[in-house]
Motif scaffolding. Sequence first.
Motif, PDB file in Angstrom:
ATOM      1  N   ALA A 164     123.921  49.389  90.544  1.00  0.00           N
ATOM      2  CA  ALA A 164     124.965  49.898  89.551  1.00  0.00           C
ATOM      3  C   ALA A 164     125.833  48.991  89.153  1.00  0.00           C
ATOM      4  O   ALA A 164     126.317  48.852  87.905  1.00  0.00           O
ATOM      5  N   SER A 165     125.834  47.659  89.999  1.00  0.00           N
ATOM      6  CA  SER A 165     126.857  46.603  89.477  1.00  0.00           C
ATOM      7  C   SER A 165     126.433  45.688  88.774  1.00  0.00           C
ATOM      8  O   SER A 165     126.681  44.463  88.879  1.00  0.00           O
ATOM      9  N   SER A 166     125.037  45.862  88.191  1.00  0.00           N
ATOM     10  CA  SER A 166     124.494  44.739  87.675  1.00  0.00           C
ATOM     11  C   SER A 166     125.274  44.360  86.374  1.00  0.00           C
ATOM     12  O   SER A 166     125.806  45.230  85.574  1.00  0.00           O
ATOM     13  N   GLY A 167     125.282  43.120  85.782  1.00  0.00           N
ATOM     14  CA  GLY A 167     126.160  42.605  84.782  1.00  0.00           C
ATOM     15  C   GLY A 167     126.716  41.441  85.381  1.00  0.00           C
ATOM     16  O   GLY A 167     126.645  40.595  86.119  1.00  0.00           O
ATOM     17  N   LEU A 168     127.884  40.982  84.506  1.00  0.00           N
ATOM     18  CA  LEU A 168     128.477  39.864  84.528  1.00  0.00           C
ATOM     19  C   LEU A 168     130.011  40.306  84.783  1.00  0.00           C
ATOM     20  O   LEU A 168     130.569  41.204  84.344  1.00  0.00           O
ATOM     21  N   ILE A 169     130.807  39.344  85.459  1.00  0.00           N
ATOM     22  CA  ILE A 169     132.191  39.456  85.957  1.00  0.00           C
ATOM     23  C   ILE A 169     132.872  38.333  85.512  1.00  0.00           C
ATOM     24  O   ILE A 169     132.326  37.354  85.937  1.00  0.00           O
ATOM     25  N   ILE A 170     133.459  38.492  84.394  1.00  0.00           N
ATOM     26  CA  ILE A 170     133.959  37.111  83.803  1.00  0.00           C
ATOM     27  C   ILE A 170     135.490  37.232  83.995  1.00  0.00           C
ATOM     28  O   ILE A 170     136.407  37.954  83.627  1.00  0.00           O
ATOM     29  N   VAL A 171     136.061  36.174  84.520  1.00  0.00           N
ATOM     30  CA  VAL A 171     137.472  36.128  84.637  1.00  0.00           C
ATOM     31  C   VAL A 171     138.149  35.031  83.717  1.00  0.00           C
ATOM     32  O   VAL A 171     137.603  33.891  83.566  1.00  0.00           O
ATOM     33  N   TYR A 172     139.057  35.531  82.769  1.00  0.00           N
ATOM     34  CA  TYR A 172     139.589  34.701  81.678  1.00  0.00           C
ATOM     35  C   TYR A 172     141.265  34.403  82.149  1.00  0.00           C
ATOM     36  O   TYR A 172     141.973  35.093  82.638  1.00  0.00           O
ATOM     37  N   SER A 173     141.623  33.038  82.011  1.00  0.00           N
ATOM     38  CA  SER A 173     142.953  32.624  82.332  1.00  0.00           C
ATOM     39  C   SER A 173     143.757  33.335  81.274  1.00  0.00           C
ATOM     40  O   SER A 173     143.550  33.257  79.955  1.00  0.00           O
ATOM     41  N   CYS A 174     145.072  33.810  81.463  1.00  0.00           N
ATOM     42  CA  CYS A 174     146.072  34.444  80.648  1.00  0.00           C
ATOM     43  C   CYS A 174     147.311  33.450  80.629  1.00  0.00           C
ATOM     44  O   CYS A 174     148.426  34.042  80.287  1.00  0.00           O
ATOM     45  N   SER A 175     146.910  32.210  80.640  1.00  0.00           N
ATOM     46  CA  SER A 175     148.218  31.368  81.001  1.00  0.00           C
ATOM     47  C   SER A 175     148.132  30.091  80.125  1.00  0.00           C
ATOM     48  O   SER A 175     147.148  30.019  79.278  1.00  0.00           O
ATOM     49  N   PHE A 207     147.444  38.508  71.853  1.00  0.00           N
ATOM     50  CA  PHE A 207     148.190  39.445  72.542  1.00  0.00           C
ATOM     51  C   PHE A 207     149.243  38.429  73.060  1.00  0.00           C
ATOM     52  O   PHE A 207     150.606  38.983  73.019  1.00  0.00           O
ATOM     53  N   ARG A 208     149.106  37.597  73.503  1.00  0.00           N
ATOM     54  CA  ARG A 208     149.956  36.329  74.125  1.00  0.00           C
ATOM     55  C   ARG A 208     150.939  35.986  72.835  1.00  0.00           C
ATOM     56  O   ARG A 208     152.193  35.907  73.165  1.00  0.00           O
ATOM     57  N   ALA A 209     150.626  35.835  71.951  1.00  0.00           N
ATOM     58  CA  ALA A 209     151.347  35.484  70.712  1.00  0.00           C
ATOM     59  C   ALA A 209     152.475  36.309  70.274  1.00  0.00           C
ATOM     60  O   ALA A 209     153.390  36.158  69.945  1.00  0.00           O
ATOM     61  N   ARG A 210     151.998  37.599  70.458  1.00  0.00           N
ATOM     62  CA  ARG A 210     153.018  38.791  70.119  1.00  0.00           C
ATOM     63  C   ARG A 210     153.918  39.005  71.386  1.00  0.00           C
ATOM     64  O   ARG A 210     154.880  39.988  70.990  1.00  0.00           O
ATOM     65  N   HIS A 211     153.528  38.551  72.419  1.00  0.00           N
ATOM     66  CA  HIS A 211     154.508  38.949  73.669  1.00  0.00           C
ATOM     67  C   HIS A 211     154.779  37.561  74.223  1.00  0.00           C
ATOM     68  O   HIS A 211     154.914  37.751  75.432  1.00  0.00           O
ATOM     69  N   MET A 212     155.493  36.853  73.406  1.00  0.00           N
ATOM     70  CA  MET A 212     156.170  35.611  74.011  1.00  0.00           C
ATOM     71  C   MET A 212     155.574  34.797  75.097  1.00  0.00           C
ATOM     72  O   MET A 212     155.755  34.560  76.070  1.00  0.00           O
ATOM     73  N   SER A 213     154.198  34.569  74.647  1.00  0.00           N
ATOM     74  CA  SER A 213     153.375  33.697  75.469  1.00  0.00           C
ATOM     75  C   SER A 213     153.043  34.304  76.993  1.00  0.00           C
ATOM     76  O   SER A 213     152.766  33.500  77.882  1.00  0.00           O
ATOM     77  N   CYS A 247     150.936  37.746  79.056  1.00  0.00           N
ATOM     78  CA  CYS A 247     150.091  38.892  79.260  1.00  0.00           C
ATOM     79  C   CYS A 247     150.795  39.841  80.269  1.00  0.00           C
ATOM     80  O   CYS A 247     149.878  40.817  80.399  1.00  0.00           O
ATOM     81  N   ARG A 248     151.828  39.766  80.617  1.00  0.00           N
ATOM     82  CA  ARG A 248     152.384  40.751  81.663  1.00  0.00           C
ATOM     83  C   ARG A 248     152.279  42.025  81.117  1.00  0.00           C
ATOM     84  O   ARG A 248     151.957  43.020  81.810  1.00  0.00           O
ATOM     85  N   ALA A 249     152.576  42.321  79.773  1.00  0.00           N
ATOM     86  CA  ALA A 249     152.833  43.692  79.426  1.00  0.00           C
ATOM     87  C   ALA A 249     151.208  44.425  78.780  1.00  0.00           C
ATOM     88  O   ALA A 249     151.209  45.277  78.387  1.00  0.00           O
ATOM     89  N   ILE A 250     150.369  43.409  79.188  1.00  0.00           N
ATOM     90  CA  ILE A 250     148.809  43.907  78.663  1.00  0.00           C
ATOM     91  C   ILE A 250     148.289  45.003  79.410  1.00  0.00           C
ATOM     92  O   ILE A 250     147.649  45.783  78.818  1.00  0.00           O
ATOM     93  N   ASP A 251     148.781  45.210  80.764  1.00  0.00           N
ATOM     94  CA  ASP A 251     148.463  46.739  81.154  1.00  0.00           C
ATOM     95  C   ASP A 251     149.441  47.599  81.352  1.00  0.00           C
ATOM     96  O   ASP A 251     149.419  48.663  82.197  1.00  0.00           O
ATOM     97  N   ASP A 252     150.524  47.420  80.601  1.00  0.00           N
ATOM     98  CA  ASP A 252     151.526  48.476  80.464  1.00  0.00           C
ATOM     99  C   ASP A 252     151.043  49.745  79.709  1.00  0.00           C
ATOM    100  O   ASP A 252     150.360  49.561  78.868  1.00  0.00           O
TER     101      ASP A 252
END
Length: 181
Positions: A170-181, A72-78, A80-85
């Motif tokens: 109900a909230s069982s599972g993992l929450i993974i945070v990824y860097s987008c920079s 996604f970053r490669a297509r959007h000039m490095s 992630c800002r547009a990823i949630d548009d």
Amino acid sequence: MDRGYNMGNKQLNNRGLNSKGFTLVELIAVVAIISMIAVYITIEINQSSDDAKIGLATAFLTSNVPGAISSFRARHMSSCRAIDDEFTIGDETYTAGGEATKANLVNRGLAANTPWDDVWTAEFNDDTREITIEFPLVGTNADTVQADLEANLTGRAQVVSVTGGAVGDASSGLIIVYSCS
């Protein structure tokens, strides 16, 4: 002599008639042994199935998600800002926010569901430039699977943090945070 031989044969034949077939105890023992083998095989098959799914989930979370983010970053000039548009693919429109974030990642090749066929979600935080994936884990082995995945994800490139929800919640599972920079 002839008479003794016949008598011996007759006694042997009577014994042969009495010993044909199995006793109830022998049948119960055989059924019990077969049942124990069946239970063992079932447990092994289920365990190997979970192991395979853990491998798939690990590959998905350690390789595929960072790859989709990089794509996604490669297509959007490095960026992630547009990823949630909001955007449209064919007849499908994805609203701004988490729905668009996940759709953008799926559009980059990610599976829409976990290996256990549960739905994962994604959110983008523009302030921190991070993508948070909520990866649900349910089932009888959820606590073991969660511990294995946490261990596999900790310290990986692009993974900022890995936290687990309470198993059975109900909230069982993992929450993974990824860097987008």
